[in-house]
Design a protein around this motif. Structure first.
Motif, PDB file in Angstrom:
ATOM      1  N   GLY A  68       7.720  95.019  55.529  1.00  0.00           N
ATOM      2  CA  GLY A  68       7.432  95.658  56.784  1.00  0.00           C
ATOM      3  C   GLY A  68       6.232  95.179  57.532  1.00  0.00           C
ATOM      4  N   TYR A  69       5.910  93.957  57.016  1.00  0.00           N
ATOM      5  CA  TYR A  69       4.435  93.586  57.545  1.00  0.00           C
ATOM      6  C   TYR A  69       4.874  92.417  58.748  1.00  0.00           C
ATOM      7  N   ASN A  70       5.921  91.544  58.567  1.00  0.00           N
ATOM      8  CA  ASN A  70       5.709  90.437  59.149  1.00  0.00           C
ATOM      9  C   ASN A  70       7.136  90.400  60.301  1.00  0.00           C
ATOM     10  N   LYS A  71       8.249  89.947  59.554  1.00  0.00           N
ATOM     11  CA  LYS A  71       9.074  89.411  60.444  1.00  0.00           C
ATOM     12  C   LYS A  71       9.850  90.867  61.204  1.00  0.00           C
ATOM     13  N   LEU A  72      10.234  90.577  62.280  1.00  0.00           N
ATOM     14  CA  LEU A  72      11.207  91.493  63.371  1.00  0.00           C
ATOM     15  C   LEU A  72      12.565  90.913  63.138  1.00  0.00           C
ATOM     16  N   ILE A  73      13.463  91.661  62.918  1.00  0.00           N
ATOM     17  CA  ILE A  73      14.742  91.331  62.820  1.00  0.00           C
ATOM     18  C   ILE A  73      15.335  92.034  64.274  1.00  0.00           C
ATOM     19  N   PHE A  74      15.814  91.133  65.178  1.00  0.00           N
ATOM     20  CA  PHE A  74      16.243  91.738  66.368  1.00  0.00           C
ATOM     21  C   PHE A  74      17.703  91.765  66.323  1.00  0.00           C
ATOM     22  N   GLY A  75      18.312  92.973  67.153  1.00  0.00           N
ATOM     23  CA  GLY A  75      19.592  93.112  67.437  1.00  0.00           C
ATOM     24  C   GLY A  75      19.964  92.321  68.590  1.00  0.00           C
ATOM     25  N   ALA A  76      21.087  92.084  68.780  1.00  0.00           N
ATOM     26  CA  ALA A  76      21.631  91.038  69.797  1.00  0.00           C
ATOM     27  C   ALA A  76      21.380  91.663  71.401  1.00  0.00           C
ATOM     28  N   GLU A 130      23.698 108.046  58.270  1.00  0.00           N
ATOM     29  CA  GLU A 130      24.675 106.944  59.025  1.00  0.00           C
ATOM     30  C   GLU A 130      23.968 105.608  59.470  1.00  0.00           C
ATOM     31  N   THR A 131      22.828 105.462  58.828  1.00  0.00           N
ATOM     32  CA  THR A 131      22.110 104.173  58.927  1.00  0.00           C
ATOM     33  C   THR A 131      22.182 104.011  60.383  1.00  0.00           C
ATOM     34  N   SER A 132      21.793 104.861  61.292  1.00  0.00           N
ATOM     35  CA  SER A 132      21.671 104.589  62.729  1.00  0.00           C
ATOM     36  C   SER A 132      20.450 104.893  63.306  1.00  0.00           C
ATOM     37  N   PHE A 133      19.950 104.471  64.370  1.00  0.00           N
ATOM     38  CA  PHE A 133      18.768 104.604  65.155  1.00  0.00           C
ATOM     39  C   PHE A 133      19.387 104.665  66.714  1.00  0.00           C
ATOM     40  N   HIS A 134      20.047 105.658  67.223  1.00  0.00           N
ATOM     41  CA  HIS A 134      20.707 105.493  68.585  1.00  0.00           C
ATOM     42  C   HIS A 134      19.303 105.873  69.453  1.00  0.00           C
ATOM     43  N   CYS A 194      22.733 101.769  67.734  1.00  0.00           N
ATOM     44  CA  CYS A 194      22.055 100.799  67.065  1.00  0.00           C
ATOM     45  C   CYS A 194      22.406 101.261  65.421  1.00  0.00           C
ATOM     46  N   ASN A 195      22.833 100.601  64.838  1.00  0.00           N
ATOM     47  CA  ASN A 195      23.172 100.663  63.056  1.00  0.00           C
ATOM     48  C   ASN A 195      22.280  99.547  62.402  1.00  0.00           C
ATOM     49  N   TYR A 196      21.676  99.920  61.262  1.00  0.00           N
ATOM     50  CA  TYR A 196      20.874  98.989  60.772  1.00  0.00           C
ATOM     51  C   TYR A 196      21.345  98.942  59.254  1.00  0.00           C
ATOM     52  N   SER A 197      20.966  97.828  58.765  1.00  0.00           N
ATOM     53  CA  SER A 197      21.023  97.840  57.431  1.00  0.00           C
ATOM     54  C   SER A 197      19.655  97.323  56.426  1.00  0.00           C
ATOM     55  N   SER A 198      19.263  97.786  55.482  1.00  0.00           N
ATOM     56  CA  SER A 198      17.950  97.847  54.740  1.00  0.00           C
ATOM     57  C   SER A 198      17.996  98.035  53.325  1.00  0.00           C
ATOM     58  N   SER A 199      17.449  97.364  52.538  1.00  0.00           N
ATOM     59  CA  SER A 199      17.449  97.645  51.113  1.00  0.00           C
ATOM     60  C   SER A 199      16.376  98.583  51.074  1.00  0.00           C
ATOM     61  N   TYR A 200      15.292  98.592  51.967  1.00  0.00           N
ATOM     62  CA  TYR A 200      14.101  99.363  51.696  1.00  0.00           C
ATOM     63  C   TYR A 200      14.030 100.356  52.955  1.00  0.00           C
ATOM     64  N   GLN A 221      23.695  96.327  67.260  1.00  0.00           N
ATOM     65  CA  GLN A 221      23.682  96.991  68.583  1.00  0.00           C
ATOM     66  C   GLN A 221      25.289  96.837  68.947  1.00  0.00           C
ATOM     67  N   LEU A 222      25.789  97.972  68.901  1.00  0.00           N
ATOM     68  CA  LEU A 222      27.228  98.302  69.277  1.00  0.00           C
ATOM     69  C   LEU A 222      27.679  97.926  70.359  1.00  0.00           C
ATOM     70  N   ASP A 223      27.071  97.959  71.546  1.00  0.00           N
ATOM     71  CA  ASP A 223      27.440  97.658  72.875  1.00  0.00           C
ATOM     72  C   ASP A 223      26.613  96.666  73.547  1.00  0.00           C
ATOM     73  N   SER A 224      27.346  95.441  74.071  1.00  0.00           N
ATOM     74  CA  SER A 224      26.343  94.595  74.466  1.00  0.00           C
ATOM     75  C   SER A 224      26.092  94.817  76.070  1.00  0.00           C
ATOM     76  N   HIS A 225      26.910  95.744  76.793  1.00  0.00           N
ATOM     77  CA  HIS A 225      26.751  96.218  77.856  1.00  0.00           C
ATOM     78  C   HIS A 225      27.017  97.842  78.282  1.00  0.00           C
ATOM     79  N   VAL A 226      26.160  98.353  78.837  1.00  0.00           N
ATOM     80  CA  VAL A 226      26.305  99.892  79.030  1.00  0.00           C
ATOM     81  C   VAL A 226      26.051 100.089  80.584  1.00  0.00           C
TER      82      VAL A 226
END
Lengths: 116, 114
Positions: free
Chosen positions: B98-106, B71-75, B23-29, B6-11
């Motif tokens: 896709g079934y289990n763990k959620l990876i959270f941004g900051a 852009e691997t983005s999901f703004h 929000c930018n993500y990285s995923s192999s799938y 998440q590119l901004d900690s405060h808005v």
């Protein structure tokens, strides 16, 4: 919509005692529930994955003997913090995965634990 | 491995003006992506989710997000901010499978001023 409850919402306990937190899915069945810990002004950290009828899977660095997880039914998982210490004070949040929607987790309102 | 930035900690925005949380993500799938909102001392509420259907996803409370693979983005956006939108927002990606763990941004703390 899917609702997850947690009880209690807040608990204060003395150092050395154990505290049990309940997580319930109210209107759906959840074979998998998750327990997270959140420190102030920080993101959620996954502690463990709880599967109904089997042992929980703990994340690296989480002490399984300190954070006991039981998932006895499709609607209830419990987290017991054993021999709590002040550093265990935190916001604990559970989530449940709906059987009907495998990619969606629904979160409980959280439990604020304060260890004196 | 999957990750979320998440590119901004405060808005900070004024009431009635547009909101953009990046929000930018990285995923192999092919990932599933979510936005959750957390009000102070509360649990998380699902705003919207992307699961490989339409790339423009509409959520609750007037929020929407666009999945851009190139852009691997999901703004997350909202045309007009309301005071009640002030909260912490988390961009989340599922792990492989896709079934289990959620990876959270900051997280991004959104402040809305009168």
């Amino acid at each position: 919509g899917a609702v997850v409850s947690q009880h209690p919402s807040r608990v204060i306990c003395k150092s050395g005692t154990s505290v049990k937190i309940e997580c319930r899915s109210l209107d759906f069945q959840a074979t998998t529930m998750f327990w997270y810990r959140q420190f102030p002004k920080q993101s959620l950290m996954l502690m463990a994955t709880s599967n109904e009828g089997s042992k929980a899977t703990y994340e690296q660095g989480v002490e399984k003997d300190k954070f006991l997880i039981n998932h006895a039914s499709l609607t209830l998982s419990t987290l017991t913090v054993t021999s709590a210490h002040p550093e265990d004070s935190s916001f604990y949040i559970c989530s449940a995965r709906d059987l009907a929607g495998p990619d969606t987790q629904y979160f409980g309102p959280g439990t604020r634990l304060t260890v004196l | 491995a999957q990750s979320v930035t998440q590119l901004d900690s405060h808005v900070s925005v004024s009431e009635g003006t547009p909101v953009l949380l990046r929000c930018n993500y990285s995923s192999s799938y092919s990932p599933s992506l979510f936005w959750y909102v957390q009000h102070p001392n509360k649990g998380l509420q699902l705003l919207l989710k992307y699961t490989s259907a339409a790339t423009l996803v509409k959520g609750i409370n007037g929020f929407e997000a666009e999945f851009k693979k190139s852009e691997t983005s999901f703004h997350l956006t909202k045309p007009s901010a309301h005071m009640s939108d002030a909260a912490e927002y988390f961009c989340v990606v599922t792990n492989s499978g896709g079934y289990n763990k959620l990876i959270f941004g900051a997280g991004t703390r959104l402040a809305v001023h009168p």
